[in-house]
Scaffold this active site. Structure first.
Site, mmCIF file in Angstrom:
data_model
loop_
_atom_site.group_PDB
_atom_site.id
_atom_site.type_symbol
_atom_site.label_atom_id
_atom_site.label_comp_id
_atom_site.label_asym_id
_atom_site.label_seq_id
_atom_site.Cartn_x
_atom_site.Cartn_y
_atom_site.Cartn_z
ATOM 1 N N ASP A 44 0.821 -1.216 0.000
ATOM 2 C CA ASP A 44 0.000 0.000 0.000
ATOM 3 C C ASP A 44 0.854 1.264 0.000
ATOM 4 O OD1 ASP A 44 -2.633 1.273 0.206
ATOM 5 O OD2 ASP A 44 -2.020 1.850 2.220
ATOM 6 N N SER A 46 -7.486 4.336 0.383
ATOM 7 C CA SER A 46 -7.541 3.129 -0.440
ATOM 8 C C SER A 46 -8.986 2.647 -0.505
ATOM 9 C CB SER A 46 -6.657 2.030 0.160
ATOM 10 O OG SER A 46 -5.313 2.453 0.248
ATOM 11 N N GLN A 54 -4.420 -1.123 -7.383
ATOM 12 C CA GLN A 54 -5.233 -0.466 -6.358
ATOM 13 C C GLN A 54 -6.036 0.673 -6.974
ATOM 14 O OE1 GLN A 54 -3.769 2.548 -3.225
ATOM 15 N NE2 GLN A 54 -3.781 0.628 -2.083
#
Length: 252
Positions: free
Chosen positions: A158, A182, A232
């Site tokens: 991430d 996110s 993502q």
């Protein structure tokens, strides 16, 4: 939690998670695992994470027993080695006069030694190509358990992935009232994770719009082996009505 419900030598080869609500580090998280499938080669699990009675994350994961097969991979980018680059804490002095928050972020303790190839993506102040490259290495001893290594890499994946989608617009998380988060995160694991050596994390953003951005990344081992791919989608919303950021973002 999902890995612990899988018998035998199978390890995660893919996962897809949706982040529904913000979690709190000060409260316990309850993980509920559903056994969707157990086959001879693959197993599938669904996980629901809840905190204080509310669902904060849902995840689907697939596990595979080891087997051989056809292999190919795109070559790793040709970039300076980590020994030729400065770590984030060494870069903090460059930002002391420009942004106290950025300097404080760069000095935050981290379990990883992170060395960007150029200006860190989350600090880019001028429009540029939506591409980022960083070398990363675990500071402590890496665990022997391959499943735990993949879990650590999933946590690390991430890092700064969404920042690449801000670079073309000349904004970053420190100089505007940005609302970022996110939304969903997918990952595919290809090889055992060599956390005891340097990993190159290369990311790019092929698209942004409607308050969202896409980030794609790949981890390579130092010898050029593709370890994992990541995709993502995240929230990148400009909120001029909000006060400027006063908190320091999370450091892995």
């Amino acid at each position: 939690a999902a890995q612990r419900s899988v018998d035998g030598p199978a390890v995660a080869h893919s996962m897809h998670a949706y982040f529904l609500r913000a979690g709190a580090e000060t409260h316990p998280i309850i993980f509920r695992v559903e056994r969707d499938f157990d086959g001879r080669s693959f197993a599938n699990r669904r996980v629901t994470a809840s905190q204080r009675g509310a669902t904060i994350l849902t995840l689907a994961a697939s596990f595979q027993r080891p087997e051989a097969g056809l292999e190919h991979a795109v070559a790793m980018p040709d970039l300076p080695p980590p020994e030729a680059l400065r770590s984030l804490d060494m870069l903090a002095g460059d930002y002391a006069d420009r942004s106290a928050q950025a300097a404080a972020f760069l000095r935050r303790p981290s379990a990883f030694d992170i060395r960007p190839c150029g200006v860190p993506a989350f600090l880019q102040a001028e429009p540029g190509a939506p591409v980022s490259h960083v070398w990363i290495r675990l500071r402590g001893r890496a665990p022997a358990d391959p499943a735990l290594r993949r879990g650590i890499l999933a946590y690390l994946s991430d890092y700064a992935l969404l920042s690449a989608s801000l670079i073309p617009h000349g904004v970053n998380m420190f100089d505007r009232s940005m609302q970022t988060a996110s939304l969903d995160h997918a990952m595919w694991f290809h090889e055992d994770v060599p956390l005891d050596d340097w990993l190159l994390y290369s990311s790019e953003s092929p698209w942004s719009g409607h308050g969202r951005g896409i980030g794609r990344g790949v981890f390579h081992s130092r010898d050029g082996q593709a370890i994992a791919h990541v995709t993502q989608e995240g929230l990148i919303r400009l909120r001029p009505d909000l006060a400027p950021r006063t908190t320091i973002p999370h450091m892995p």
